[in-house]
Write a protein that holds these residues in place. Structure first.
Motif, PDB file in Angstrom:
ATOM      1  N   SER A  59     -14.609  -5.292   3.055  1.00 50.61           N
ATOM      2  CA  SER A  59     -13.957  -4.574   1.961  1.00 50.61           C
ATOM      3  C   SER A  59     -12.445  -4.517   2.178  1.00 50.61           C
ATOM      4  CB  SER A  59     -14.535  -3.164   1.852  1.00 50.61           C
ATOM      5  OG  SER A  59     -13.855  -2.429   0.878  1.00 50.61           O
ATOM      6  N   ARG A  62     -10.989  -7.911   1.503  1.00 50.23           N
ATOM      7  CA  ARG A  62     -10.966  -8.172   0.073  1.00 50.23           C
ATOM      8  C   ARG A  62      -9.789  -7.448  -0.583  1.00 50.23           C
ATOM      9  NH1 ARG A  62     -15.659  -5.838  -1.867  1.00 50.23           N
ATOM     10  NH2 ARG A  62     -16.821  -7.434  -0.780  1.00 50.23           N
ATOM     11  N   LYS A  63      -9.555  -6.194  -0.171  1.00 50.13           N
ATOM     12  CA  LYS A  63      -8.437  -5.444  -0.740  1.00 50.13           C
ATOM     13  C   LYS A  63      -7.103  -6.078  -0.384  1.00 50.13           C
ATOM     14  CE  LYS A  63     -10.677  -0.948  -0.999  1.00 50.13           C
ATOM     15  NZ  LYS A  63     -10.702   0.421  -0.492  1.00 50.13           N
ATOM     16  N   ALA A  65      -6.603  -9.259   0.260  1.00 47.24           N
ATOM     17  CA  ALA A  65      -6.498 -10.489  -0.522  1.00 47.24           C
ATOM     18  C   ALA A  65      -6.101 -10.186  -1.968  1.00 47.24           C
ATOM     19  CB  ALA A  65      -7.822 -11.255  -0.488  1.00 47.24           C
ATOM     20  N   GLU A  66      -6.669  -9.133  -2.558  1.00 44.37           N
ATOM     21  CA  GLU A  66      -6.323  -8.756  -3.924  1.00 44.37           C
ATOM     22  C   GLU A  66      -4.862  -8.331  -4.013  1.00 44.37           C
ATOM     23  OE1 GLU A  66      -9.119  -5.753  -5.039  1.00 44.37           O
ATOM     24  OE2 GLU A  66     -10.758  -7.188  -5.319  1.00 44.37           O
ATOM     25  N   GLU A  67      -4.396  -7.572  -3.028  1.00 45.49           N
ATOM     26  CA  GLU A  67      -2.994  -7.157  -3.000  1.00 45.49           C
ATOM     27  C   GLU A  67      -2.077  -8.370  -2.902  1.00 45.49           C
ATOM     28  OE1 GLU A  67      -1.079  -4.293  -3.179  1.00 45.49           O
ATOM     29  OE2 GLU A  67      -2.904  -3.431  -4.017  1.00 45.49           O
ATOM     30  N   GLN A  68      -2.461  -9.333  -2.063  1.00 50.89           N
ATOM     31  CA  GLN A  68      -1.655 -10.546  -1.910  1.00 50.89           C
ATOM     32  C   GLN A  68      -1.608 -11.331  -3.214  1.00 50.89           C
ATOM     33  OE1 GLN A  68       0.195 -11.246   0.748  1.00 50.89           O
ATOM     34  NE2 GLN A  68       1.051 -12.944  -0.420  1.00 50.89           N
ATOM     35  N   GLU A  69      -2.760 -11.434  -3.886  1.00 50.06           N
ATOM     36  CA  GLU A  69      -2.799 -12.111  -5.176  1.00 50.06           C
ATOM     37  C   GLU A  69      -1.887 -11.427  -6.176  1.00 50.06           C
ATOM     38  OE1 GLU A  69      -6.580 -12.793  -7.019  1.00 50.06           O
ATOM     39  OE2 GLU A  69      -7.445 -13.557  -5.163  1.00 50.06           O
ATOM     40  N   LYS A  70      -1.933 -10.102  -6.187  1.00 48.01           N
ATOM     41  CA  LYS A  70      -1.106  -9.336  -7.111  1.00 48.01           C
ATOM     42  C   LYS A  70       0.376  -9.554  -6.828  1.00 48.01           C
ATOM     43  CE  LYS A  70      -2.569  -5.222  -8.109  1.00 48.01           C
ATOM     44  NZ  LYS A  70      -2.859  -3.776  -8.037  1.00 48.01           N
ATOM     45  N   TRP A  73       1.299 -13.009  -7.974  1.00 51.88           N
ATOM     46  CA  TRP A  73       1.364 -13.044  -9.436  1.00 51.88           C
ATOM     47  C   TRP A  73       2.665 -12.426  -9.923  1.00 51.88           C
ATOM     48  CZ3 TRP A  73      -0.490 -15.032 -13.726  1.00 51.88           C
ATOM     49  CH2 TRP A  73      -0.273 -14.389 -14.932  1.00 51.88           C
ATOM     50  N   GLU A  94      -2.117  -3.122 -14.981  1.00 52.88           N
ATOM     51  CA  GLU A  94      -1.635  -4.355 -14.381  1.00 52.88           C
ATOM     52  C   GLU A  94      -0.443  -4.919 -15.158  1.00 52.88           C
ATOM     53  OE1 GLU A  94      -4.964  -4.086 -15.277  1.00 52.88           O
ATOM     54  OE2 GLU A  94      -5.665  -3.514 -13.285  1.00 52.88           O
TER      55      GLU A  94
END
Length: 109
Positions: A59, A62-63, A65-70, A73, A94
């Motif tokens: 978890s 995953r968080k 990775a999501e922060e890095q994606e954000k 972006w 977002e």
């Protein structure tokens, strides 16, 4: 004035009596885990704990990775010339964060 001192002394007395008389308390209903059944239960508990720790680690990853994606972006949006239209009140969180990043507004405050 005397009520204050009286309350202080009662508080000290309560603290002394709560700590106990120094005797070790014996738990009468504890279980002994030296039997095969106890060892099997212990292994099961350890496996459950390891599984829970693994899920927490996944978890967290995953968080991250999501922060890095954000962040990626938002960095991409900064360099592109995106035009935002419409009312701000109906934007999703977002989209609002993208707008704030494009305007180089601080995240805090």
């Amino acid at each position: 004035m005397t009520e204050y001192y009286k309350a202080q002394l009662n508080k000290k007395l309560d603290n002394k009596t709560r700590k106990g008389s120094g005797k070790k308390q014996i738990k009468l209903y504890s279980r002994v885990l030296t039997s095969e059944e106890g060892c099997a239960e212990l292994r099961e508990l350890e496996a459950d704990q390891a599984e829970c720790e693994h899920r927490e680690e996944v978890s967290k990853q995953r968080k991250v990775a999501e922060e890095q994606e954000k962040c990626d972006w938002q960095a991409e949006q900064e360099h592109s010339q995106v035009t935002y239209t419409g009312a701000i009140k109906i934007k999703r969180l977002e989209e609002l964060q993208d707008i704030a990043a494009a305007l180089k507004l601080p995240d805090e405050g």
